[in-house]
Design a protein around this motif. Structure first.
Motif, short mmCIF file in Angstrom:
data_model
loop_
_atom_site.label_atom_id
_atom_site.label_comp_id
_atom_site.label_asym_id
_atom_site.label_seq_id
_atom_site.Cartn_x
_atom_site.Cartn_y
_atom_site.Cartn_z
N MET A 1 0.81 -1.21 0.00
CA MET A 1 0.00 0.00 0.00
C MET A 1 0.84 1.26 0.00
O MET A 1 0.35 2.35 -0.08
N SER A 2 2.16 1.11 0.08
CA SER A 2 3.02 2.28 0.09
C SER A 2 3.30 2.73 -1.32
O SER A 2 3.21 1.96 -2.28
N HIS A 3 3.68 4.00 -1.47
CA HIS A 3 4.06 4.53 -2.78
C HIS A 3 4.92 5.77 -2.55
O HIS A 3 4.85 6.40 -1.51
N THR A 4 5.69 6.11 -3.55
CA THR A 4 6.55 7.28 -3.42
C THR A 4 5.75 8.56 -3.49
O THR A 4 4.79 8.66 -4.24
N LEU A 5 6.17 9.53 -2.68
CA LEU A 5 5.52 10.84 -2.70
C LEU A 5 6.24 11.81 -3.62
O LEU A 5 5.80 12.94 -3.79
N PHE A 6 7.31 11.40 -4.20
CA PHE A 6 8.18 12.36 -4.89
C PHE A 6 8.22 12.11 -6.39
O PHE A 6 9.26 12.15 -7.02
N GLU A 48 3.77 -0.73 8.89
CA GLU A 48 3.27 -0.28 7.59
C GLU A 48 2.14 0.73 7.76
O GLU A 48 2.07 1.73 7.03
N ALA A 49 1.27 0.51 8.73
CA ALA A 49 0.18 1.45 9.00
C ALA A 49 0.73 2.79 9.48
O ALA A 49 0.25 3.86 9.08
N GLN A 50 1.73 2.72 10.35
CA GLN A 50 2.33 3.97 10.85
C GLN A 50 2.97 4.76 9.71
O GLN A 50 2.85 5.99 9.63
N GLN A 51 3.65 4.06 8.80
CA GLN A 51 4.28 4.73 7.66
C GLN A 51 3.23 5.39 6.77
O GLN A 51 3.41 6.53 6.31
N ALA A 52 2.13 4.67 6.53
CA ALA A 52 1.07 5.23 5.69
C ALA A 52 0.43 6.45 6.35
O ALA A 52 0.17 7.46 5.68
N ALA A 53 0.18 6.36 7.65
CA ALA A 53 -0.42 7.50 8.36
C ALA A 53 0.49 8.72 8.30
O ALA A 53 0.03 9.85 8.11
N ARG A 54 1.80 8.50 8.47
CA ARG A 54 2.74 9.63 8.41
C ARG A 54 2.77 10.25 7.02
O ARG A 54 2.87 11.48 6.87
N ALA A 55 2.67 9.42 5.98
CA ALA A 55 2.67 9.95 4.61
C ALA A 55 1.45 10.82 4.36
O ALA A 55 1.55 11.91 3.77
N VAL A 56 0.28 10.36 4.79
CA VAL A 56 -0.94 11.15 4.59
C VAL A 56 -0.88 12.44 5.41
O VAL A 56 -1.25 13.52 4.92
N LEU A 57 -0.41 12.33 6.66
CA LEU A 57 -0.27 13.53 7.49
C LEU A 57 0.66 14.54 6.86
O LEU A 57 0.37 15.74 6.82
N LYS A 58 1.77 14.07 6.35
CA LYS A 58 2.76 14.98 5.76
C LYS A 58 2.17 15.75 4.59
O LYS A 58 2.36 16.97 4.47
N TYR A 59 1.41 15.04 3.75
CA TYR A 59 0.89 15.72 2.58
C TYR A 59 -0.21 16.71 2.94
O TYR A 59 -0.16 17.88 2.54
N PHE A 60 -1.20 16.27 3.70
CA PHE A 60 -2.35 17.15 3.95
C PHE A 60 -2.05 18.22 5.00
O PHE A 60 -2.77 19.22 5.06
N ASN A 61 -1.00 18.06 5.78
CA ASN A 61 -0.61 19.12 6.71
C ASN A 61 0.16 20.24 6.00
O ASN A 61 0.22 21.36 6.50
N ASN A 62 0.72 19.95 4.84
CA ASN A 62 1.60 20.92 4.18
C ASN A 62 1.17 21.21 2.75
O ASN A 62 0.63 22.26 2.44
#
Length: 411
Positions: A1-6, A48-62
């Protein structure tokens, strides 16, 4: 379920493509959010869940907030200043819903954010399916409107100069060196002045290049009052800060000028009307020299209107009508203040106000020294900012028979 943000983004020379790329990244994060919702009941807040949550937080917080600001502070205002006819009508219909959508998504995000933060640090596994569905559906509907209506309109209407300005503003918002010189990007005006440089040099560098619109002889109406009304309505529509504020410049008997900001209360073919104290500085100067100049500056639209003519007082009936339409406290203030005259302190002003209020009751009478002025225009100039100080200027001059002649002036 992970994917690159960049993933690779389009160049900021294509700002509409960049906005579409932002939408694509939003869709990826929303998909991650949906997958996380399905993952948690089976695996809990694992790595894996923690990594996904951090990715979503990073994007929508910034990044998501920057994207909203691109639209609210640049894209939509630029379209409002450019669109005409059916485009303007469609924009007027869509914009309130787009802005309301941003506010709703921000509220929904604040709910999901608190849940994701607990998942990200491994302290919780709760993620509401209803909250996620509402958030994802709101974004999906929002992006359909922007990609189907707003983006095509911008591509069709914006000039290359406008595209460059939009892209540069978006770069600056992200801390990237703009494609245009920073002095040509409106947002750069918010940057602090470097006081280590000599003041004269700093002031000389404060140069903003314009490029949101143009003005040709074919663009303007034959009647300058109608043209002013058209621009004034566009200023209202674009939510210009105090579009009714104008500078009034007067000259005393010795030829010494002064100016101040007042609020226009009416305009029509008789002229431009405001209200004040006849015994004020401008009142005394207008008695000595009834000629004056008005200036409207609508920076958000990169426009100004200069109006020159002779000033007369409005009738007592007109002054009464406006005076009695004002709040009672404003009526009392007009009576209590000897505008422009010196006074010892604020306390004395307050005492004067209280004294008038005590005897005026709920229905103060308009004092003879307070009323309206109307400037009968003889010359009206419309100025539209353009790149490299090569501005558009169209001027109307009133003829002896009351008709108007218009011509272009060099910048």
């Amino acid at each position: 379920m992970s994917h690159t943000l960049f993933d690779t983004a389009p160049d900021f020379s294509q700002p509409i493509a960049v906005l579409k790329h932002c939408h694509d990244r939003i869709r990826k994060q929303l998909e991650t959010l949906r997958k996380l919702l399905a993952h948690l009941p089976r695996h809990g807040a694992d790595a894996e869940a923690q990594q996904a949550a951090r990715a979503v937080l990073k994007y929508f917080n910034n990044a998501a907030h920057l994207h909203h600001q691109d639209e609210e502070h640049n894209l939509l205002p630029m379209l409002q200043a450019t669109a005409r006819g059916a485009d303007a009508a469609l924009l007027a219909e869509l914009t309130p819903a787009i802005l309301a959508g941003h506010e709703q998504m921000d509220r929904d995000w604040s709910i999901i954010k608190s849940q994701l933060e607990q998942i990200a640090n491994g302290s919780g596994t709760a993620l509401s399916a209803d909250d996620v569905a509402r958030f994802c559906e709101a974004y999906a509907d929002h992006m359909v409107v922007e990609e189907g209506q707003i983006a095509p309109m911008a591509k069709r209407l914006f000039s290359p100069d406008q595209m460059a300005q939009l892209g540069s503003a978006m770069q600056l918002r992200r801390g990237i060196l703009p494609a245009l010189p920073t002095s040509q990007v409106p947002e750069q005006h918010a940057a602090p002045v470097n006081h280590t440089v000599a003041d004269g040099v700093v002031l000389a560098d404060l140069r903003l290049d314009y490029g949101r619109a143009s003005l040709t002889e074919d663009d303007v109406l034959d009647d300058p009052i109608a043209q002013f009304g058209k621009w004034f309505e566009e200023a209202l529509h674009a939510k210009v800060n105090e579009p009714n504020a104008m500078s009034v410049a007067t000259v005393d008997a010795d030829g010494k000028p002064s100016s101040r900001i007042v609020l226009i209360k009416q305009y029509d073919h008789r002229g431009f009307t405001w209200y004040t104290n006849y015994e004020s500085q401008k009142g005394r100067q207008l008695r000595a020299n009834p000629h004056a100049a008005l200036l409207f500056f609508w920076s958000e639209l990169e426009r100004q209107v200069r109006i020159e003519g002779k000033v007369v007082q409005t009738t007592a009936e007109e002054s009464d009508t406006y005076f009695y339409s004002r709040p009672v406290k404003s009526q009392i203030a007009a009576i209590a203040s000897r505008q422009s005259a010196p006074i010892a302190n604020r306390e004395q002003m307050e005492a004067n106000y209280d004294a008038v209020a005590a005897v005026s009751g709920e229905h103060p009478l308009r004092p003879a020294h307070w009323g309206g002025y109307r400037l009968d225009p003889e010359r009206i100039e419309f100025w539209q900012g353009r790149r490299s100080r090569f501005h558009d200027r169209i001027v109307y001059v009133k003829q002896a028979d009351g008709s108007w002649v218009k011509e272009r002036l060099q910048p």
